[in-house]
Design a protein around this motif. Structure first.
Motif, PDB file in Angstrom:
ATOM      1  N   VAL A 106      -3.450   2.295  -9.223  1.00  0.00           N
ATOM      2  CA  VAL A 106      -2.017   2.152  -8.958  1.00  0.00           C
ATOM      3  C   VAL A 106      -1.195   3.135  -9.785  1.00  0.00           C
ATOM      4  CG1 VAL A 106      -0.066   0.562  -9.079  1.00  0.00           C
ATOM      5  CG2 VAL A 106      -2.288  -0.265  -8.326  1.00  0.00           C
ATOM      6  N   GLU A 107      -1.528   3.289 -11.057  1.00  0.00           N
ATOM      7  CA  GLU A 107      -0.761   4.186 -11.925  1.00  0.00           C
ATOM      8  C   GLU A 107      -0.792   5.615 -11.396  1.00  0.00           C
ATOM      9  OE1 GLU A 107      -3.356   2.278 -13.074  1.00  0.00           O
ATOM     10  OE2 GLU A 107      -2.127   0.625 -13.848  1.00  0.00           O
ATOM     11  N   GLU A 108      -1.958   6.027 -10.915  1.00  0.00           N
ATOM     12  CA  GLU A 108      -2.113   7.387 -10.403  1.00  0.00           C
ATOM     13  C   GLU A 108      -1.319   7.596  -9.121  1.00  0.00           C
ATOM     14  OE1 GLU A 108      -5.785  10.151  -8.811  1.00  0.00           O
ATOM     15  OE2 GLU A 108      -6.199   8.701 -10.413  1.00  0.00           O
ATOM     16  N   ILE A 109      -1.339   6.616  -8.227  1.00  0.00           N
ATOM     17  CA  ILE A 109      -0.621   6.760  -6.956  1.00  0.00           C
ATOM     18  C   ILE A 109       0.889   6.696  -7.180  1.00  0.00           C
ATOM     19  CG2 ILE A 109      -0.484   4.368  -6.129  1.00  0.00           C
ATOM     20  CD1 ILE A 109      -1.542   7.324  -3.987  1.00  0.00           C
ATOM     21  N   LEU A 110       1.342   5.883  -8.151  1.00  0.00           N
ATOM     22  CA  LEU A 110       2.776   5.823  -8.449  1.00  0.00           C
ATOM     23  C   LEU A 110       3.264   7.150  -9.020  1.00  0.00           C
ATOM     24  CD1 LEU A 110       3.126   2.199  -9.877  1.00  0.00           C
ATOM     25  CD2 LEU A 110       3.931   3.057  -7.676  1.00  0.00           C
ATOM     26  N   LEU A 111       2.451   7.779  -9.857  1.00  0.00           N
ATOM     27  CA  LEU A 111       2.794   9.093 -10.398  1.00  0.00           C
ATOM     28  C   LEU A 111       2.854  10.129  -9.282  1.00  0.00           C
ATOM     29  CD1 LEU A 111       3.329  10.886 -12.873  1.00  0.00           C
ATOM     30  CD2 LEU A 111       0.852  11.200 -13.054  1.00  0.00           C
ATOM     31  N   ARG A 145       0.849  -1.187   0.000  1.00  0.00           N
ATOM     32  CA  ARG A 145       0.000   0.000   0.000  1.00  0.00           C
ATOM     33  C   ARG A 145       0.885   1.237   0.000  1.00  0.00           C
ATOM     34  NH1 ARG A 145      -5.370   0.018   3.362  1.00  0.00           N
ATOM     35  NH2 ARG A 145      -5.887  -1.250   1.552  1.00  0.00           N
ATOM     36  N   ILE A 146       0.597   2.135  -0.946  1.00  0.00           N
ATOM     37  CA  ILE A 146       1.356   3.379  -1.082  1.00  0.00           C
ATOM     38  C   ILE A 146       0.436   4.535  -0.724  1.00  0.00           C
ATOM     39  CG2 ILE A 146       2.612   4.854  -2.679  1.00  0.00           C
ATOM     40  CD1 ILE A 146       3.220   2.308  -4.307  1.00  0.00           C
ATOM     41  N   TYR A 147       0.888   5.362   0.221  1.00  0.00           N
ATOM     42  CA  TYR A 147       0.119   6.522   0.659  1.00  0.00           C
ATOM     43  C   TYR A 147       0.750   7.793   0.121  1.00  0.00           C
ATOM     44  CZ  TYR A 147      -1.773   3.344   4.207  1.00  0.00           C
ATOM     45  OH  TYR A 147      -2.368   2.301   4.845  1.00  0.00           O
ATOM     46  N   VAL A 148      -0.079   8.670  -0.429  1.00  0.00           N
ATOM     47  CA  VAL A 148       0.358  10.002  -0.837  1.00  0.00           C
ATOM     48  C   VAL A 148      -0.772  10.953  -0.480  1.00  0.00           C
ATOM     49  CG1 VAL A 148       1.056  11.507  -2.726  1.00  0.00           C
ATOM     50  CG2 VAL A 148       1.769   9.116  -2.731  1.00  0.00           C
ATOM     51  N   GLY A 149      -0.507  11.849   0.471  1.00  0.00           N
ATOM     52  CA  GLY A 149      -1.543  12.771   0.907  1.00  0.00           C
ATOM     53  C   GLY A 149      -2.726  12.019   1.490  1.00  0.00           C
ATOM     54  N   GLU A 174       6.142  12.273  -7.998  1.00  0.00           N
ATOM     55  CA  GLU A 174       6.136  13.730  -7.896  1.00  0.00           C
ATOM     56  C   GLU A 174       6.486  14.184  -6.482  1.00  0.00           C
ATOM     57  OE1 GLU A 174       2.221  14.704  -9.227  1.00  0.00           O
ATOM     58  OE2 GLU A 174       2.734  14.483 -11.352  1.00  0.00           O
ATOM     59  N   GLU A 175       5.945  13.499  -5.484  1.00  0.00           N
ATOM     60  CA  GLU A 175       6.242  13.838  -4.097  1.00  0.00           C
ATOM     61  C   GLU A 175       7.723  13.617  -3.786  1.00  0.00           C
ATOM     62  OE1 GLU A 175       3.954  12.914  -0.037  1.00  0.00           O
ATOM     63  OE2 GLU A 175       4.934  11.148  -0.885  1.00  0.00           O
ATOM     64  N   MET A 176       8.292  12.519  -4.307  1.00  0.00           N
ATOM     65  CA  MET A 176       9.705  12.228  -4.079  1.00  0.00           C
ATOM     66  C   MET A 176      10.603  13.265  -4.752  1.00  0.00           C
ATOM     67  SD  MET A 176      11.744   8.608  -4.514  1.00  0.00           S
ATOM     68  CE  MET A 176      11.182   8.400  -6.173  1.00  0.00           C
ATOM     69  N   GLU A 177      10.250  13.666  -5.973  1.00  0.00           N
ATOM     70  CA  GLU A 177      11.036  14.687  -6.667  1.00  0.00           C
ATOM     71  C   GLU A 177      10.976  16.014  -5.936  1.00  0.00           C
ATOM     72  OE1 GLU A 177       9.365  14.578 -10.575  1.00  0.00           O
ATOM     73  OE2 GLU A 177      10.484  12.766 -11.151  1.00  0.00           O
ATOM     74  N   ALA A 178       9.804  16.383  -5.431  1.00  0.00           N
ATOM     75  CA  ALA A 178       9.669  17.625  -4.668  1.00  0.00           C
ATOM     76  C   ALA A 178      10.496  17.559  -3.385  1.00  0.00           C
ATOM     77  CB  ALA A 178       8.203  17.886  -4.345  1.00  0.00           C
TER      78      ALA A 178
END
Length: 137
Positions: A97-102, A54-58, A106-110
């Motif tokens: 999944v594709e949306e959360i990976l993107l 599970r990948i969490y972003v925001g 983006e979060e990692m690059e920021a």
């Protein structure tokens, strides 16, 4: 024995009660795995079945199916049982999944841009910041 004191296990033996239960496992590299604990050994190596990463972003999350997952005990940071009654009441929204990976990329690059700027500012003030890439602990 009237004064029986229950023994509290602080070793991998304390995992006995968690077998066949759904667990969340947080690994040293930051990944979060959810699966059913099927087996473990004296080193706390774990075997999870029907595992998802599970990948969490925001306020969003995405699940990547992983299947059977073997985890070396030294990589486990946190392990906890999931309350099946509350699992569906997450205040988060599930996205593909594709949306959360993107979003994760983006979060990692920021984060890397902020870290680079911070290191530059610290370096300009005389601090040594060149070890941050290689110093993992």
């Amino acid at each position: 024995m009237d004064n029986f004191i229950p023994q509290i296990f602080t070793t991998s033996a304390s995992l006995v009660d968690s077998v066949d239960r759904k667990l969340l496992v947080v690994l040293r590299d930051g990944r979060k795995l959810i699966g059913v604990l099927r087996s473990f050994d004296q080193f706390a190596n774990l075997v999870l079945q029907d595992t998802i990463e599970r990948i969490y972003v925001g306020d969003a999350y995405g699940d990547i199916p992983r299947g059977i997952f073997i985890i070396r005990g030294e990589n486990v940071v946190l392990l906890g049982e999931i309350d099946l009654d509350k699992e569906d009441e997450l205040p988060l929204r599930q996205v593909p999944v594709e949306e959360i990976l993107l979003a994760q990329r983006e979060e990692m690059e920021a984060r890397q841009r902020r870290e680079k700027l911070k290191n530059k500012l610290l370096h300009d003030q005389g601090f040594s910041v060149d070890f941050t890439e290689t110093d993992l602990y």
